[in-house]
Design a protein around this motif. Structure first.
Motif: not given
Ligand code: PRP
Ligand code: URA
Length: 214
Positions: A97-110, A153-161, A123-127
Motif C-alpha cells: 500500500v504505497p499511499s499509506a501514511k507512516v507514524g513512529h513510536i520510539g521505545m527501548y527496553r530498560d 488509542k490515546k491519540h484516537g486510533g481505533k482499528k489496530i493490528k 502519528l498521522p493526524n487524524p488517525i
C-alpha cells in the motif's frame, strides 16, 4: 491459553513465512540478508492482515468499456513501526500500500527492568478513520507493544493490528489481554523468554541485527 483458538490472534503456518523465519534465526545470516528477509516476511504477513481493508468502487475505463471496480481509498492505512526494529517491516507493507501514511513510536527496553521507555511519538493526524498496522518483529514481554498501542488509542486510533515476526507466549498473552480488540499477527510462536527477557529460540536482538549495531 490456546492462542490458535483465540479470536483476533493469527499464527501463520505458511511454509514461505516459516522458511524465511528459519533463515532469520541463523546467527550466520548477515545484516543485508536479514533486512531483506524481514521486509519479505512483513509483506507476506501484510497480505493476510490487510485482507479486510475497505475498498470503494471507482470508475475505470478499460480498453473495452467503462466499469465500476474496487480500489483501496486514499486515507485508509497507517503503518506505525515501534523503533527501531519495527522500521525493518515498513518497506514490506509500503510495497503493498504505497499511499499509506507512516507514524513512529520510539521505545527501548530498560536493560535492568525490561520495562519499555518511550522516547518519541509522531502519528498521522487524524488517525481515527484509519486501519493502523503497528509493526515490531519481536513480541517478548509484550511491554513495548502494550504501551505503544496505549499511546495510539490515546491519540484516537481505533482499528489496530499488530504484526510481529516472533512472539513469546508471555508477550502474546499480555498483549491480547491488555488489548483484546487488536488483531495480532504472529509469524512464529516461540517457546519462552529467558531470564534476560529474550525470546527462545528467537533470533537475538532484532534491532541490532537489522541495523548492524553491536
Ligand atoms: C526490542 C523489540 C521490541 C521490544 C520487545 O526493542 O524490537 O520493541 O524489544 O520487547 P518487549 O516485548 O519485552 O517489550 P529494543 O528495546 O531492543 O529496542 P531497539 O528496537 O531500538 O533495538
Ligand atoms: N527484543 C529482541 O530484539 N529480541 C528478543 O528476543 C527480545 C526482545
Amino acid at each position: 491459553m490456546n492462542f490458535r483458538e483465540e479470536e483476533n490472534v493469527v499464527i501463520f503456518e505458511h511454509p514461505l513465512i516459516q522458511h524465511k523465519i528459519s533463515l532469520l534465526r541463523d546467527k550466520h545470516t548477515g545484516t543485508n540478508e536479514f533486512r531483506k528477509l524481514v521486509e519479505e516476511i512483513a509483506m507476506l504477513e501484510g497480505y493476510e492482515a490487510l485482507s479486510d481493508l475497505p475498498t470503494e468502487l471507482q470508475e475505470v475505463d478499460t480498453p473495452i468499456e467503462t466499469c465500476m471496480t474496487p480500489m483501496i481509498a486514499g486515507r485508509k492505512l497507517a503503518i506505525v513501526p515501534i523503533l527501531r526494529a519495527g522500521l525493518g517491516m515498513v518497506s514490506g507493507l509500503l510495497a503493498l500500500v504505497p499511499s499509506a501514511k507512516v507514524g513512529h513510536i520510539g521505545m527501548y527496553r530498560d536493560e535492568e527492568t525490561h520495562e519499555p521507555v518511550e522516547y518519541y511519538c509522531k502519528l498521522p493526524n487524524p488517525i481515527e478513520e484509519r486501519t493502523i498496522c503497528v509493526t515490531d518483529p519481536m513480541l517478548a514481554t509484550g511491554g513495548s507493544a502494550v504501551d505503544a498501542i496505549d499511546q495510539i488509542k490515546k491519540h484516537g486510533g481505533k482499528k489496530i493490528k499488530f504484526l510481529c515476526i516472533i512472539a513469546a507466549p508471555e508477550g502474546l498473552e499480555r498483549l491480547h489481554k491488555a488489548h483484546p480488540d487488536v488483531q495480532i499477527y504472529v509469524g512464529s510462536l516461540d517457546r519462552q523468554l529467558n531470564k534476560d527477557a529474550y525470546i527462545c529460540p528467537g533470533l537475538g536482538d532484532a534491532g541490532d541485527r537489522i541495523f548492524g549495531t553491536k
